[in-house]
Design an enzyme around this catalytic site. Structure first.
Site, PDB file in Angstrom:
ATOM      1  CG  ASP A 103      -8.906   6.852   2.165  1.00  0.00           C
ATOM      2  OD1 ASP A 103      -8.836   8.072   1.948  1.00  0.00           O
ATOM      3  OD2 ASP A 103      -7.922   6.097   2.115  1.00  0.00           O
ATOM      4  CG  ASP A 109      -7.235  10.491  -1.393  1.00  0.00           C
ATOM      5  OD1 ASP A 109      -6.236  11.060  -0.908  1.00  0.00           O
ATOM      6  OD2 ASP A 109      -7.757   9.482  -0.874  1.00  0.00           O
TER       7      ASP A 109
END
Length: 155
Positions: free
Chosen positions: A113, A131
């Site tokens: 991330d 995401d």
């Protein structure tokens, strides 16, 4: 024609994996670079769980679930996306996002991330391109369901 929905998924996967590769190659873990001070940062982070870090360390669970989900999405693209571009695009985004994070779990045992957003004083959980595609796909899916319900009630 369902090919375009697979192309959308492939584009998401390529963009997702390219951006994650850049983060892994050029940033140290937990390094943060301000893009817009107090709003947007690139922050190198690894998430061994699901959204918001839940079920941390359950990599095999996520791998199995993702394989099933990918199968269901492909089935839905093949059976229901023809003639419904909105639904097909949402499925393409979901497929690309699921596979993007699946690749990370296979390679690293965690999801890479890096998009770190502050909304006023709230630090939103760090996320990635996959995401974003998943969230957008889910929102589009919800809109599709409401539109279909409304259409059925009218007829």
């Amino acid at each position: 024609m369902t090919l375009r929905y697979y192309v959308i998924a492939l584009a998401v996967i390529i963009l997702d994996q390219l951006t994650k590769w850049l983060v892994v190659q050029y940033m140290d873990l937990r390094q943060s670079i301000a893009l817009i001070e107090n709003v947007l940062y690139l922050t190198s982070h690894r998430n061994p769980g699901a959204a918001f870090g839940i079920l941390e360390g359950k990599t095999w669970f996520f791998i199995i679930v993702t394989i099933v989900v990918v199968g269901v999405i492909i089935y839905y693209i093949q059976m229901y996306a023809r003639g419904n571009a909105w639904f097909g695009v949402s499925l393409g985004l979901l497929l690309g996002g699921a596979i993007g994070n699946f690749i990370d779990r296979l390679l690293f045992g965690a999801v890479v991330d890096f998009i770190d957003v502050y909304i006023f004083s709230y630090n939103y959980p760090i996320f990635n391109v996959a995401d974003s595609a998943l969230v957008t796909g889910v929102i589009m899916m919800i809109i599709h369901v409401f539109k279909e319900e409304k259409k059925q009630r009218k007829s």
